[in-house]
Design a protein around this motif. Structure first.
Motif, PDB file in Angstrom:
ATOM      1  N   MET A   1       0.841  -1.172   0.000  1.00  8.38           N
ATOM      2  CA  MET A   1       0.000   0.000   0.000  1.00  8.38           C
ATOM      3  C   MET A   1       0.894   1.246   0.000  1.00  8.38           C
ATOM      4  N   GLU A   2       0.611   2.153  -0.897  1.00  3.96           N
ATOM      5  CA  GLU A   2       1.393   3.378  -1.011  1.00  3.96           C
ATOM      6  C   GLU A   2       0.789   4.471  -0.132  1.00  3.96           C
ATOM      7  N   ILE A   3       1.631   5.135   0.633  1.00  4.46           N
ATOM      8  CA  ILE A   3       1.185   6.224   1.496  1.00  4.46           C
ATOM      9  C   ILE A   3       1.540   7.544   0.824  1.00  4.46           C
ATOM     10  N   THR A   4       0.542   8.390   0.688  1.00  2.00           N
ATOM     11  CA  THR A   4       0.751   9.696   0.082  1.00  2.00           C
ATOM     12  C   THR A   4       0.777  10.747   1.181  1.00  2.00           C
ATOM     13  N   VAL A   5       1.814  11.536   1.209  1.00  2.00           N
ATOM     14  CA  VAL A   5       1.924  12.614   2.183  1.00  2.00           C
ATOM     15  C   VAL A   5       1.474  13.912   1.512  1.00  2.00           C
ATOM     16  N   LYS A   6       0.466  14.523   2.083  1.00  2.00           N
ATOM     17  CA  LYS A   6      -0.048  15.773   1.526  1.00  2.00           C
ATOM     18  C   LYS A   6       0.755  16.940   2.080  1.00  2.00           C
ATOM     19  N   PRO A   7       0.953  17.982   1.270  1.00  2.00           N
ATOM     20  CA  PRO A   7       1.646  19.169   1.780  1.00  2.00           C
ATOM     21  C   PRO A   7       0.796  19.862   2.841  1.00  2.00           C
ATOM     22  N   LEU A   8       1.464  20.432   3.833  1.00  2.00           N
ATOM     23  CA  LEU A   8       0.780  21.125   4.919  1.00  2.00           C
ATOM     24  C   LEU A   8       0.371  22.529   4.496  1.00  2.00           C
ATOM     25  N   ILE A   9      -0.749  22.979   5.044  1.00  2.00           N
ATOM     26  CA  ILE A   9      -1.182  24.362   4.886  1.00  2.00           C
ATOM     27  C   ILE A   9      -1.690  24.844   6.241  1.00  2.00           C
ATOM     28  N   TYR A  10      -1.399  26.090   6.552  1.00  2.00           N
ATOM     29  CA  TYR A  10      -1.828  26.708   7.811  1.00  2.00           C
ATOM     30  C   TYR A  10      -2.780  27.847   7.517  1.00  2.00           C
ATOM     31  N   GLY A  11      -3.763  28.020   8.385  1.00  2.00           N
ATOM     32  CA  GLY A  11      -4.710  29.116   8.253  1.00  2.00           C
ATOM     33  C   GLY A  11      -4.298  30.304   9.113  1.00  2.00           C
ATOM     34  N   TYR A  12      -4.699  31.486   8.661  1.00  2.00           N
ATOM     35  CA  TYR A  12      -4.445  32.723   9.412  1.00  2.00           C
ATOM     36  C   TYR A  12      -5.704  33.576   9.324  1.00  2.00           C
ATOM     37  N   VAL A  13      -6.245  33.955  10.490  1.00  2.00           N
ATOM     38  CA  VAL A  13      -7.463  34.750  10.553  1.00  2.00           C
ATOM     39  C   VAL A  13      -7.247  35.914  11.510  1.00  2.00           C
ATOM     40  N   ARG A  14      -7.499  37.118  11.013  1.00  2.00           N
ATOM     41  CA  ARG A  14      -7.471  38.302  11.868  1.00  2.00           C
ATOM     42  C   ARG A  14      -8.894  38.520  12.366  1.00  2.00           C
ATOM     43  N   ARG A  44      -3.497  23.762  11.134  1.00  2.00           N
ATOM     44  CA  ARG A  44      -4.165  24.511  12.208  1.00  2.00           C
ATOM     45  C   ARG A  44      -4.368  25.945  11.776  1.00  2.00           C
ATOM     46  N   THR A  45      -5.159  26.679  12.560  1.00  2.00           N
ATOM     47  CA  THR A  45      -5.431  28.085  12.280  1.00  2.00           C
ATOM     48  C   THR A  45      -4.762  28.953  13.337  1.00  2.00           C
ATOM     49  N   PHE A  46      -4.100  29.987  12.887  1.00  2.00           N
ATOM     50  CA  PHE A  46      -3.536  31.009  13.763  1.00  2.00           C
ATOM     51  C   PHE A  46      -4.510  32.188  13.782  1.00  2.00           C
ATOM     52  N   TYR A  47      -4.901  32.624  14.994  1.00  2.00           N
ATOM     53  CA  TYR A  47      -5.846  33.720  15.146  1.00  2.00           C
ATOM     54  C   TYR A  47      -5.131  34.954  15.683  1.00  2.00           C
ATOM     55  N   GLU A  48      -5.286  36.069  14.975  1.00  2.00           N
ATOM     56  CA  GLU A  48      -4.724  37.365  15.403  1.00  2.00           C
ATOM     57  C   GLU A  48      -5.875  38.178  15.970  1.00  2.00           C
ATOM     58  N   TYR A  49      -5.825  38.461  17.281  1.00  2.00           N
ATOM     59  CA  TYR A  49      -6.938  39.116  17.964  1.00  2.00           C
ATOM     60  C   TYR A  49      -6.772  40.624  18.125  1.00  2.00           C
ATOM     61  N   VAL A  50      -5.554  41.123  18.103  1.00  2.00           N
ATOM     62  CA  VAL A  50      -5.319  42.538  18.386  1.00  2.00           C
ATOM     63  C   VAL A  50      -4.931  43.247  17.095  1.00  2.00           C
ATOM     64  N   SER A  51      -5.754  44.201  16.679  1.00  2.00           N
ATOM     65  CA  SER A  51      -5.480  44.954  15.461  1.00  2.00           C
ATOM     66  C   SER A  51      -4.150  45.688  15.588  1.00  2.00           C
ATOM     67  N   GLY A  52      -3.323  45.574  14.567  1.00  2.00           N
ATOM     68  CA  GLY A  52      -2.019  46.234  14.584  1.00  2.00           C
ATOM     69  C   GLY A  52      -0.924  45.409  15.232  1.00  2.00           C
ATOM     70  N   ASP A  53      -1.294  44.334  15.897  1.00  2.00           N
ATOM     71  CA  ASP A  53      -0.308  43.443  16.520  1.00  2.00           C
ATOM     72  C   ASP A  53      -0.052  42.295  15.556  1.00  2.00           C
ATOM     73  N   HIS A  54       1.186  42.000  15.311  1.00  2.00           N
ATOM     74  CA  HIS A  54       1.522  40.933  14.373  1.00  2.00           C
ATOM     75  C   HIS A  54       2.252  39.772  15.050  1.00  2.00           C
ATOM     76  N   SER A  55       2.086  39.650  16.364  1.00  2.00           N
ATOM     77  CA  SER A  55       2.797  38.585  17.077  1.00  2.00           C
ATOM     78  C   SER A  55       2.346  37.202  16.610  1.00  2.00           C
ATOM     79  N   THR A  56       1.072  37.046  16.304  1.00  2.00           N
ATOM     80  CA  THR A  56       0.600  35.753  15.825  1.00  2.00           C
ATOM     81  C   THR A  56       1.143  35.477  14.429  1.00  2.00           C
TER      82      THR A  56
END
Length: 121
Positions: A1-14, A44-56
């Motif tokens: 059985m062949e295993i296919t590894v899918k490329p990762l993608i991350y979400g970002y939501v302000r 996974r999703t990264f959530y940015e909660y503070v406007s103007g802050d780019h720490s996330t």
């Protein structure tokens, strides 16, 4: 059985003031749906909660560098930044520092990482 590894993608939501939990969940579901349709494994999703802050955003860059992911998805480009110059700087950072491209659920072509489809994957 062949295993296919899918490329990762991350979400970002302000998260904007007045955003409902339902709006946020719907945005994340749309990102996950497009990611699956395009052959990615949504990490996974990264959530940015503070406007103007780019720490996330900084955490996102560090994470995609660490795991060598090559794609980030947002509900719309405005989630990265509504300011055109700052938007361009952030896309360039994704592309140059992490070799990642930016996808949007709005149907725009991926940008960054030399604007290659799937970010050169």
């Amino acid at each position: 059985m062949e295993i296919t590894v899918k490329p990762l993608i991350y979400g970002y939501v302000r998260i904007e003031d007045g955003s409902s939990e339902d709006d946020i969940q719907q945005a994340e579901q749309r990102m996950k749906h497009l990611a699956r349709a395009e052959g990615f494994s949504y990490e996974r999703t990264f959530y940015e909660y503070v406007s103007g802050d780019h720490s996330t955003f900084e955490e996102l860059i560090a994470e995609i560098q660490r795991v060598e992911a090559r794609a980030v998805i947002v509900p719309s480009y405005e989630h990265l930044s509504a300011h055109p110059i700052l938007f361009q700087i952030m896309v360039e950072r994704l592309s140059q520092e992490a070799s990642a491209c930016l996808w949007t659920v709005e149907g725009d072509a991926p940008i960054g990482a030399d604007d290659a489809t799937l970010g050169g994957i």
